[in-house]
Design a protein around this motif. Structure first.
Motif, PDB file in Angstrom:
ATOM      1  N   ASN A  22      -9.508  12.179  65.452  1.00 30.82           N
ATOM      2  CA  ASN A  22     -10.171  12.786  64.739  1.00 30.82           C
ATOM      3  C   ASN A  22      -9.936  13.645  63.659  1.00 30.82           C
ATOM      4  N   ASP A  23      -8.713  14.542  64.129  1.00 31.37           N
ATOM      5  CA  ASP A  23      -7.933  15.300  63.364  1.00 31.37           C
ATOM      6  C   ASP A  23      -7.451  14.783  62.063  1.00 31.37           C
ATOM      7  N   ILE A  24      -6.735  13.458  61.937  1.00 30.90           N
ATOM      8  CA  ILE A  24      -6.514  12.967  60.491  1.00 30.90           C
ATOM      9  C   ILE A  24      -7.914  12.711  59.776  1.00 30.90           C
ATOM     10  N   LEU A  25      -8.765  12.226  60.434  1.00 31.33           N
ATOM     11  CA  LEU A  25      -9.909  12.016  59.597  1.00 31.33           C
ATOM     12  C   LEU A  25     -10.894  13.277  58.966  1.00 31.33           C
ATOM     13  N   LEU A  26     -10.524  14.176  60.020  1.00 34.12           N
ATOM     14  CA  LEU A  26     -10.961  15.649  59.071  1.00 34.12           C
ATOM     15  C   LEU A  26     -10.368  15.852  58.175  1.00 34.12           C
ATOM     16  N   ARG A  27      -8.951  15.807  58.113  1.00 32.41           N
ATOM     17  CA  ARG A  27      -7.962  15.942  56.991  1.00 32.41           C
ATOM     18  C   ARG A  27      -8.496  14.956  55.722  1.00 32.41           C
ATOM     19  N   SER A  28      -8.910  13.784  56.118  1.00 32.43           N
ATOM     20  CA  SER A  28      -9.262  13.322  55.049  1.00 32.43           C
ATOM     21  C   SER A  28     -10.477  13.460  54.099  1.00 32.43           C
ATOM     22  N   LEU A  29     -11.288  14.389  54.850  1.00 32.97           N
ATOM     23  CA  LEU A  29     -12.590  15.049  54.151  1.00 32.97           C
ATOM     24  C   LEU A  29     -12.166  15.811  53.188  1.00 32.97           C
ATOM     25  N   ASN A  30     -10.985  16.295  52.832  1.00 36.70           N
ATOM     26  CA  ASN A  30     -10.444  17.212  51.760  1.00 36.70           C
ATOM     27  C   ASN A  30      -9.644  16.432  50.768  1.00 36.70           C
ATOM     28  N   HIS A  31      -9.699  15.140  50.827  1.00 41.86           N
ATOM     29  CA  HIS A  31      -9.036  14.388  49.860  1.00 41.86           C
ATOM     30  C   HIS A  31      -9.565  14.377  48.269  1.00 41.86           C
ATOM     31  N   ARG A  32      -8.754  14.236  47.431  1.00 36.42           N
ATOM     32  CA  ARG A  32      -9.278  14.403  46.049  1.00 36.42           C
ATOM     33  C   ARG A  32     -10.143  13.022  45.548  1.00 36.42           C
ATOM     34  N   CYS A  33      -9.901  11.950  46.433  1.00 35.13           N
ATOM     35  CA  CYS A  33     -10.664  10.831  46.076  1.00 35.13           C
ATOM     36  C   CYS A  33     -11.920  10.760  46.741  1.00 35.13           C
ATOM     37  N   SER A  34     -13.121  10.785  46.146  1.00 36.00           N
ATOM     38  CA  SER A  34     -14.214  10.654  46.669  1.00 36.00           C
ATOM     39  C   SER A  34     -14.499   9.471  48.062  1.00 36.00           C
ATOM     40  N   LEU A  35     -13.764   8.259  47.623  1.00 32.03           N
ATOM     41  CA  LEU A  35     -14.059   7.148  48.402  1.00 32.03           C
ATOM     42  C   LEU A  35     -13.204   7.471  49.775  1.00 32.03           C
ATOM     43  N   VAL A  36     -11.990   7.921  49.760  1.00 33.11           N
ATOM     44  CA  VAL A  36     -11.482   8.375  50.920  1.00 33.11           C
ATOM     45  C   VAL A  36     -12.362   9.433  51.756  1.00 33.11           C
ATOM     46  N   ARG A  37     -12.867  10.500  50.978  1.00 34.15           N
ATOM     47  CA  ARG A  37     -13.695  11.137  51.838  1.00 34.15           C
ATOM     48  C   ARG A  37     -14.847  10.604  52.559  1.00 34.15           C
ATOM     49  N   ALA A  38     -15.582   9.754  51.776  1.00 32.97           N
ATOM     50  CA  ALA A  38     -16.585   8.898  52.379  1.00 32.97           C
ATOM     51  C   ALA A  38     -16.068   8.119  53.370  1.00 32.97           C
ATOM     52  N   PHE A  39     -15.085   7.568  53.333  1.00 33.91           N
ATOM     53  CA  PHE A  39     -14.783   6.411  54.359  1.00 33.91           C
ATOM     54  C   PHE A  39     -14.556   7.532  55.737  1.00 33.91           C
ATOM     55  N   GLY A  40     -13.887   8.600  55.610  1.00 36.14           N
ATOM     56  CA  GLY A  40     -13.649   9.823  56.718  1.00 36.14           C
ATOM     57  C   GLY A  40     -14.835  10.060  57.190  1.00 36.14           C
ATOM     58  N   ALA A  41     -15.756  10.442  56.397  1.00 35.68           N
ATOM     59  CA  ALA A  41     -17.192  11.148  56.781  1.00 35.68           C
ATOM     60  C   ALA A  41     -17.743   9.983  57.603  1.00 35.68           C
ATOM     61  N   LYS A  42     -17.983   8.754  57.320  1.00 39.13           N
ATOM     62  CA  LYS A  42     -18.538   7.889  57.819  1.00 39.13           C
ATOM     63  C   LYS A  42     -18.080   7.498  59.236  1.00 39.13           C
ATOM     64  N   LEU A  43     -16.673   7.417  59.357  1.00 36.90           N
ATOM     65  CA  LEU A  43     -16.040   7.203  60.654  1.00 36.90           C
ATOM     66  C   LEU A  43     -16.451   8.280  61.514  1.00 36.90           C
ATOM     67  N   LEU A  44     -16.350   9.576  60.989  1.00 34.33           N
ATOM     68  CA  LEU A  44     -16.410  10.590  61.790  1.00 34.33           C
ATOM     69  C   LEU A  44     -17.948  10.805  62.341  1.00 34.33           C
ATOM     70  N   ARG A  45     -19.035  10.387  61.635  1.00 38.07           N
ATOM     71  CA  ARG A  45     -20.397  10.470  61.679  1.00 38.07           C
ATOM     72  C   ARG A  45     -20.541   9.495  63.088  1.00 38.07           C
ATOM     73  N   SER A  46     -20.048   8.145  62.934  1.00 40.93           N
ATOM     74  CA  SER A  46     -20.130   7.251  63.946  1.00 40.93           C
ATOM     75  C   SER A  46     -19.609   7.587  65.095  1.00 40.93           C
ATOM     76  N   ARG A  47     -18.525   8.446  65.275  1.00 39.97           N
ATOM     77  CA  ARG A  47     -17.946   8.970  66.664  1.00 39.97           C
ATOM     78  C   ARG A  47     -18.838  10.160  67.032  1.00 39.97           C
TER      79      ARG A  47
END
Length: 822
Positions: free
Chosen positions: A444-469
């Motif tokens: 979860n830590d690395i996924l939380l870091r992905s939420l601050n990524h410049r690319c919106s697609l990376v943020r969306a993938f991270g948010a989706k995984l975190l929400r599913s968990r």
């Protein structure tokens, strides 16, 4: 200082009636050795029956020992056939020598073989006798087989000229090949030079004189021109080869020239007829690369002919020659996952340093990074990271892509960490699909870091995984509601909804649709909004919102619905068994009765002539179509075969827009007669899908869905289905998804019709399917049959040649990837 010369053994074969010519041959060889041997580094040793040492055994066997050690076989014939050698099936020593040399050439590639035939007077031909009859029979057979080139001479002076050309041409060819090989081995120091210097060296290498094969051909060609009767033309293949040889000999003063598509294909078709020299093979390889983007010139056969799959030929092509050709060489390397051999003077690091040098053009760098993304190793990463650090707009994205793909092959979590560290502004969705394919490797830590990524697609993938968990906290979700990307905001909303926080339609619209804060604009008005992705997610939420309401509340709202039927449709989805017949009746008349009843009620309240009633009436066609489309989706989703007549009836109205629900229903419940309807549906607009298409990798999922529906209905009559009139792009998709065991049993007639399709994509995917399924021998036979027909498409020849020339495992892997992209 002593000069080392290499010995070239030339075997001179002839019966006893050419004694003078044999003496002349020795004089010419002596002259060559005294004048040219030092400059070229080769000493010629002429060997013949008169040089054979006496010994025990059959005389011809002793002669054959010298023959088996020769590098170049020159045969001469006039009127005599020669003495029987004492062994069957040969009738003369010359015949045994010739066919022994031919057999060795076919097995080992040497000796080179030439024939010089002395012209015969008409009187002798009128009464040939036994010897001359045998000579004529041999000559006719050689000319019919067209396996080698034979020259003629008239007298001693003509022989002297022709034989001198043979010897000089052969040795010059050896010298040229030696230089070409040395040039390839000496590429390492050139990597440190600038591109202009490398280009200069490449051009100087390309003007090396033609090898003996080309020299002999040109001599025969010149003689043929003089003797062509009026009205008789030379063969197109011969003319094409003259152009090939001319392009090899061009200098910097000549126009830049690459062999054209027609000539290149003619020479490929005649590849068994002509013995090509190495320089010709390399030029044909260049032509294949020059046209590889269009795949309409053979490439892979010529690469194989120069042992290109066992050495660094393609990598060398990526650092020598015009930039466009180098880029195409890199693309070819990427396609077949071409490895780079570690050679003593020039290895993997040298190639990569050249590709990514500061002076290299950006387009070349991008192609090289694409290759490294597909075939790179972790040892390549420092050089790629240096390229990324230059922060060049044209190459930064490709560098990140390569770094992540290479790292991903080793460690998924490390690849995401690299992506977060490098912070590219854009990332390919297919790369993210690969990266997040197995989410279990991410904490979860690395996924939380992905939420601050410049690319919106990376943020969306991270948010989706975190929400599913259920790991997307309330505070984090609140922050993400302010994200610039609608997909991220939608994930944040879903996380908050899961905690019990409600969102009204107005609140959802304000959060998801940034350019229009109201939730009243629907349908065509909504299409005018700039935030189409936000609109797509709002429509998804709208359906989710009504489906979550209690049944009693939906029934209450249904009674008050005016020009929106959200509650009505939610109730139908929830309890189709009870409400299905009412929905079918409404669909049957496309909601006209229901809409007219609403208009009548409105007129009773406000008067029939008011602007309000008139405006509502004008919305009738749009709203009825919209309601019919939504209701039909619900009916199709039930997959009830009893609804087939109703579905057909509604879909026959071309005003009904496209929906994937129709194709899914017809695939499960339709019949053969519905195939034209499936094809026609593709031409219809899809206003809901236009938003979805922005979010998907597949550029045209509709054709994929339609192809699967067609195969579901027509798979048991596949050959009839494949000749059905349909868009070429749909046919290509259909061919691509045919299972291998089914494609294997298609008739040659059907396969040939697909390979003669006017559409390039249909021909390509059919060729690749054929290549993957059938053994190489059958593919080779099929290719020869295809080329012999009156109509043949060049890209079919290219891809079938690909299948028989590229190592099987690499070919199948590459073809599979290409088919998957159809």
């Amino acid at each position: 200082m002593a000069i080392t010369r290499k010995i070239v053994k030339v075997f001179l074969a002839s019966p006893g009636d050419l004694v003078d010519e044999r003496k002349t041959a020795r004089t010419i060889v002596d002259e060559f050795n005294s004048q040219l041997a030092e400059a070229l580094g080769y000493q010629v040793e002429l060997v013949g029956w008169e040089d054979t040492l006496p010994g025990l055994g059959r005389p011809q066997e002793i002669i054959n020992r010298d023959l088996d050690g020769c590098d170049f076989f020159v045969g001469m014939l006039w009127k005599r056939w020669g003495t029987p050698p004492g062994t069957e099936p040969y009738t003369s020593g010359f015949e045994e020598e010739f066919y022994r040399a031919m057999a060795r050439h076919e097995k080992e590639g040497r000796p080179a073989i030439s024939l010089l035939l002395k012209e015969i007077d008409a009187a002798s031909l009128a009464d040939p006798g036994i010897h001359l009859s045998q000579v004529q029979k041999f000559k006719n057979q050689v000319f019919a087989e067209r396996k080698l080139l034979a020259g003629t001479f008239t007298d001693a002076r003509d022989f002297e000229t022709k034989f001198r050309k043979c010897i000089q041409g052969y040795v010059i060819g050896l010298n040229a090949e030696e230089k070409a090989t040395a040039s390839e081995k000496d590429q390492a120091p050139l990597v440190e030079q600038d591109q202009e210097s490398l280009q200069k060296d490449s051009k100087s290498d390309s003007i090396t004189p033609n090898a003996v094969e080309g020299a002999l051909f040109l001599g025969d060609f010149a003689a043929a021109i003089e003797n062509v009767p009026d009205g008789q033309a030379l063969s197109p293949e011969e003319v094409a080869r003259v152009r090939l040889l001319a392009s090899i000999s061009a200098t910097h003063s000549n126009d830049q020239h690459s062999l054209g598509t027609h000539d290149a294909n003619l020479l490929y078709k005649a590849r068994a007829k002509f013995p090509f020299g190495r320089r010709e093979l390399l030029k044909l390889l260049d032509a294949g690369l020059d046209h590889s983007d269009d795949a309409n010139v053979p490439l892979w056969h010529w690469l194989k002919a120069v042992n290109g799959f066992r050495g660094n030929r393609l990598p060398i092509c990526s650092v020598v020659g015009p930039t466009d050709r180098r880029i195409r060489a890199l693309k070819a390397m990427s396609l077949i996952c071409e490895p780079i051999a570690e050679e003593k003077e020039f290895g993997r690091k040298d190639f990569i340093r050249f590709w990514l040098s500061e002076r290299a053009e950006s387009t070349l760098k991008v192609a090289a990074l694409g290759y490294l993304g597909a075939c790179g190793k972790t040892s390549d990463l420092p050089t790629i990271q240096e390229e990324f650090a230059r922060n060049e707009t044209q190459t930064a994205g490709a560098a990140v892509d390569a770094i992540v793909r290479i790292t991903l092959r080793e460690n998924r979590s490390a690849a995401l960490n690299v992506l977060i560290t490098l912070q590219p502004s854009a990332v390919a969705r297919d790369l993210l699909n690969m990266l997040f394919e197995d989410e279990t490797e991410f904490d979860n830590d690395i996924l939380l870091r992905s939420l601050n990524h410049r690319c919106s697609l990376v943020r969306a993938f991270g948010a989706k995984l975190l929400r599913s968990r259920k790991a997307l906290t309330v505070s984090m979700s609140e922050l993400l509601l302010e994200d610039d990307d609608a997909e991220v905001r939608h994930e944040a909303m879903q996380a908050l909804i899961a905690t019990g926080r409600p969102f009204s339609l107005a609140q959802a619209s304000a959060l998801l649709v940034r350019n229009d804060k109201t939730q009243t604009a629907r349908g065509l008005l909504a299409m005018s909004r700039k935030d189409m992705v936000g609109e797509y997610y709002f429509e998804r939420y709208r359906k989710q919102y009504f489906d979550a309401l209690p049944t009693a509340q939906l029934e209450e709202q249904e009674r008050s619905e005016f020009l929106d039927l959200d509650s009505y449709f939610s109730l139908a989805r929830r309890d189709f068994q009870t409400r299905g017949d009412d929905l079918r009746n409404a669909v049957s008349d496309q909601f006209k009765t229901r809409f007219n009843a609403v208009i009548d009620d409105l007129a009773k309240l406000h008067g029939s002539a008011t602007d309000l009633v008139e405006s509502a009436r004008n919305l009738g066609p749009f709203l009825c179509g919209k309601f019919t489309r939504e209701a039909l989706n619900i009916i199709c989703n039930q997959r009830n075969p009893a609804d087939l007549t109703l579905v057909r009836s509604i879909l026959s109205d071309s005003k009904i827009e496209y929906s994937s629900f129709d194709l899914q229903y017809l695939a499960d419940c339709g019949e053969w007669c519905d195939i034209p309807l499936i094809i026609e549906l593709l031409e219809r607009p899809d206003y809901s899908g236009m938003f979805k298409g922005i979010l998907l990798v597949d550029s045209n999922p509709r054709e994929e869905e339609a192809a699967r529906a067609l195969y579901s209905l027509g798979g048991d009559r596949l050959e009839d289905l494949l000749v059905f009139s349909m868009p070429a792009s749909l046919l290509a998709r259909l061919v691509a998804l045919i299972p291998d065991d089914v494609f294997l049993h298609l008739s040659n007639r059907i396969i040939m019709s697909l390979l003669r399709s006017e559409n390039e994509e249909v021909r390509r995917v059919t060729s690749l399917k054929f290549a993957c399924i059938f053994p190489r021998r059958k593919t080779q036979q099929f290719l020869e049959k295809y080329m012999s027909a009156d109509q043949a498409y060049y890209n079919v020849i290219h891809w079938l040649d690909f299948s028989i020339s590229v190592p099987r495992e690499r070919m199948v892997h590459a073809a599979g990837r290409l088919i998957a992209k159809t």
